[in-house]
Write a protein that holds these residues in place. Structure first.
Motif, PDB file in Angstrom:
ATOM      1  N   SER A   1       8.712  29.093  52.560  1.00 61.65           N
ATOM      2  CA  SER A   1       9.119  30.196  53.437  1.00 61.65           C
ATOM      3  C   SER A   1       8.241  30.263  54.679  1.00 61.65           C
ATOM      4  O   SER A   1       8.727  30.559  55.778  1.00 61.65           O
ATOM      5  N   GLU A   2       6.957  29.963  54.537  1.00 57.74           N
ATOM      6  CA  GLU A   2       6.065  29.979  55.692  1.00 57.74           C
ATOM      7  C   GLU A   2       6.364  28.809  56.629  1.00 57.74           C
ATOM      8  O   GLU A   2       6.256  28.943  57.851  1.00 57.74           O
ATOM      9  N   ARG A   3       6.752  27.659  56.068  1.00 52.52           N
ATOM     10  CA  ARG A   3       7.134  26.522  56.916  1.00 52.52           C
ATOM     11  C   ARG A   3       8.338  26.872  57.776  1.00 52.52           C
ATOM     12  O   ARG A   3       8.398  26.537  58.959  1.00 52.52           O
ATOM     13  N   ARG A   4       9.322  27.537  57.174  1.00 54.69           N
ATOM     14  CA  ARG A   4      10.506  27.920  57.931  1.00 54.69           C
ATOM     15  C   ARG A   4      10.152  28.915  59.033  1.00 54.69           C
ATOM     16  O   ARG A   4      10.674  28.848  60.144  1.00 54.69           O
ATOM     17  N   ARG A   5       9.254  29.838  58.711  1.00 52.03           N
ATOM     18  CA  ARG A   5       8.861  30.835  59.716  1.00 52.03           C
ATOM     19  C   ARG A   5       8.129  30.169  60.882  1.00 52.03           C
ATOM     20  O   ARG A   5       8.421  30.447  62.058  1.00 52.03           O
ATOM     21  N   LEU A   6       7.195  29.270  60.590  1.00 54.15           N
ATOM     22  CA  LEU A   6       6.460  28.596  61.660  1.00 54.15           C
ATOM     23  C   LEU A   6       7.371  27.659  62.445  1.00 54.15           C
ATOM     24  O   LEU A   6       7.195  27.482  63.662  1.00 54.15           O
ATOM     25  N   ALA A   7       8.352  27.044  61.761  1.00 48.96           N
ATOM     26  CA  ALA A   7       9.307  26.198  62.475  1.00 48.96           C
ATOM     27  C   ALA A   7      10.136  27.026  63.445  1.00 48.96           C
ATOM     28  O   ALA A   7      10.423  26.598  64.570  1.00 48.96           O
ATOM     29  N   ALA A   8      10.525  28.237  63.021  1.00 48.66           N
ATOM     30  CA  ALA A   8      11.271  29.130  63.915  1.00 48.66           C
ATOM     31  C   ALA A   8      10.419  29.519  65.114  1.00 48.66           C
ATOM     32  O   ALA A   8      10.921  29.551  66.256  1.00 48.66           O
ATOM     33  N   TYR A   9       9.139  29.798  64.901  1.00 43.15           N
ATOM     34  CA  TYR A   9       8.254  30.118  66.022  1.00 43.15           C
ATOM     35  C   TYR A   9       8.183  28.951  67.009  1.00 43.15           C
ATOM     36  O   TYR A   9       8.187  29.149  68.231  1.00 43.15           O
ATOM     37  N   THR A  10       8.114  27.730  66.487  1.00 40.92           N
ATOM     38  CA  THR A  10       8.010  26.553  67.346  1.00 40.92           C
ATOM     39  C   THR A  10       9.271  26.375  68.192  1.00 40.92           C
ATOM     40  O   THR A  10       9.205  26.096  69.392  1.00 40.92           O
ATOM     41  N   VAL A  11      10.437  26.543  67.569  1.00 37.80           N
ATOM     42  CA  VAL A  11      11.700  26.385  68.290  1.00 37.80           C
ATOM     43  C   VAL A  11      11.842  27.463  69.362  1.00 37.80           C
ATOM     44  O   VAL A  11      12.229  27.191  70.507  1.00 37.80           O
ATOM     45  N   LEU A  12      11.518  28.707  69.015  1.00 38.18           N
ATOM     46  CA  LEU A  12      11.647  29.799  69.983  1.00 38.18           C
ATOM     47  C   LEU A  12      10.688  29.618  71.153  1.00 38.18           C
ATOM     48  O   LEU A  12      11.043  29.899  72.305  1.00 38.18           O
ATOM     49  N   ALA A  13       9.473  29.152  70.880  1.00 43.34           N
ATOM     50  CA  ALA A  13       8.529  28.888  71.969  1.00 43.34           C
ATOM     51  C   ALA A  13       9.029  27.762  72.865  1.00 43.34           C
ATOM     52  O   ALA A  13       8.813  27.782  74.085  1.00 43.34           O
TER      53      ALA A  13
END
Length: 501
Positions: A9-21
């Motif tokens: 779940s944390e990997r998905r959250r950090l991946a979302a942060y990376t895409v949004l940035a």
């Protein structure tokens, strides 16, 4: 994001942060690999974030303490102290940075600590990618607060110095005081004894010593190296003398039982991809329109003397091609396709305005002269008004909590006396165009009729955008002016007697 200590779940959250940035920095095409090398991105994502942030914060931000309108109450001095602290800590600059992160990524985090050298609480804005709260099993109710919070990040290896890659984890955890069961402590902000305190642990691990099954909350302390503070204390379950975790997580939206918020870009991600693709196609079509494809027949073209093959033809101003009797010159006109693509881009921008709830007048796609009337403009702000109210509601309990912690840290440092602290919050100013004359007339009639107090009327004027710095001081000025004798000016010298003629 491939670290072994991260849960799925944390990997998905950090991946979302990376895409949004990546969207925010016009680099979303880089996520497509070679297919995105020529993708055009013109800053639409950044514009959405900036405009949403601007309307969320309003024209001004101010710290307000309940009861500060009464000059005789101590709340006014408390308000002055908090405003001085905000100025010293550059709160409004940090607020801009942190809230932009919340609008873009969906979350932002504040960290508070007491500074002995500065004699005041210090505030830091933490990237939400470093924030790992330990939530109980199942969903966390919005009103609850985690008792254990990790701030963790990796430090890459340095081949020049031979330093290994490490994982650093700072942990704030609420637990019983001391080793004896039943030990209590009385904090200066509460009259009741408490059996809970906050412990701080700052440790690091070598990445090559972490097992694949290691979890951020279950790392073995036997392999950890603990850091020390400026006083030489080992930061391993250091008692902070607090009964709260000095970390405030601010979500961007209200997501019910979900702890984390949602980015303002998430609902428009597909539209941003389609808009980038349409802009790319439009740019390609404009290239063929400005430099059209030309077909020649019956022309005497230059040839290579060595091979006898025709040389490539370059279209340049002033060039003349001799044509034979049946020679022809034809061009491919792509202007119609370019016009269709531009129309498609405008349609996507209109859809983007609807999805993000930002009217065209805010995104800059509608000129002021194109608005039919002021009433129509006001109606177009309806979705924006609902969005801003919802975003401010998500922060309604967070900033009072932050200022409550600031006051308690002041009490811990001996600056403020013991006792219960008044409620303080950060108010955001008006974000929509306001008719100042109508607002002034409304307040004047309400105060005169007795349905509005003078204090409430001044607050309404501040929200409408009037340049009133201090509501309590403004109320005092109004009352002092009302108590002056009728006639206004007092003549200290008698008027001269006119001659009889």
């Amino acid at each position: 994001m491939a670290a072994s200590w991260l849960a799925d779940s944390e990997r998905r959250r950090l991946a979302a942060y990376t895409v949004l940035a990546a969207y925010d920095h016009n680099q979303a095409a880089a996520l497509l690999g070679e297919d995105g090398d020529d993708r055009r991105e013109y800053g639409d994502a950044s514009l959405i974030v900036d405009q949403a942030l601007s309307h969320l914060l309003g024209e001004s931000q101010k710290i307000v303490v309940e009861g500060a309108e009464d000059a005789a109450a101590g709340a006014q001095k408390r308000e002055e102290l908090l405003r001085e602290w905000a100025q010293s800590e550059h709160l409004w600059m940090r607020l801009q940075h942190a809230e932009r992160t919340a609008v873009l990524l969906g979350d932002t985090v504040y960290l508070l600590a007491w500074s002995r050298t500065k004699g005041r609480p210090i505030l830091k804005a933490i990237d939400p990618g470093f924030y790992f709260p330990v939530l109980p099993d199942g969903a966390l109710d919005a009103g609850e607060y985690p008792d254990r919070v990790h701030l963790a990040w990796e430090v890459p290896e340095d081949s020049a110095t031979g330093r290994k890659g490490t994982l650093r984890r700072i942990t704030y955890e609420l637990g019983p005081i001391g080793a004896d069961v039943g030990t209590t402590r009385r904090y200066p902000w509460s009259s009741r004894p408490s059996a809970v305190t906050c412990y701080l642990t700052d440790a690091e691990w070598d990445l090559d010593q972490l097992d694949k099954t290691d979890d951020i909350d279950a790392l073995s302390l036997a392999r950890a190296r603990f850091r020390t503070n400026a006083d030489g204390e080992v930061l391993h379950r250091l008692d902070l003398q607090l009964d709260f975790v000095p970390v405030v997580h601010v979500p961007n939206t209200i997501n019910g039982a979900d702890h984390f918020g949602q980015s303002s870009l998430l609902s428009a991600a597909q539209l941003l991809d389609d808009l980038a693709a349409a802009d790319t196609d439009s740019q390609r079509a404009s290239a063929t329109t400005g430099s059209p494809i030309i077909g020649l027949s019956g022309a005497r073209l230059p040839v290579d003397r060595r091979t006898g093959n025709p040389l490539p033809v370059q279209v340049e101003p002033g060039m003349v091609w001799p044509l034979g009797d049946n020679g022809q010159l034809s061009t491919v006109d792509t202007s119609a396709q370019l016009a269709e693509l531009r129309s498609y881009v405008e349609a996507l921008r209109d859809r983007l305005s609807v999805v993000t709830r930002l009217p065209g007048s805010v995104l800059g796609t509608v000129r002021p002269s194109e608005v039919p009337s002021g009433c129509a403009l006001q109606l177009s702000f309806g979705p924006l008004d609902a969005m801003v109210r919802s975003m401010r509601l998500a922060r309604e309990a967070k900033y009072p909590l932050l200022l409550k912690m600031v006051q308690r840290l002041y009490q811990l440092g001996g600056v403020l006396p013991p006792g219960e602290n008044p409620r303080a919050t950060i108010t955001f100013g008006a974000y929509l165009p306001t008719d100042l004359s109508a607002a002034l007339d409304l307040v004047a009639r309400g105060v005169q009729a007795g349905v509005l107090s003078l204090e409430t009327g001044v607050r309404l004027l501040i929200d409408a955008g009037f340049p009133i710095e201090d509501a309590g001081l403004e109320v005092e000025r109004i009352r002092a002016a009302a108590e002056e004798p009728a006639g206004g000016l007092v003549h200290r010298h008698p008027a001269p007697t006119l001659p009889p003629w």
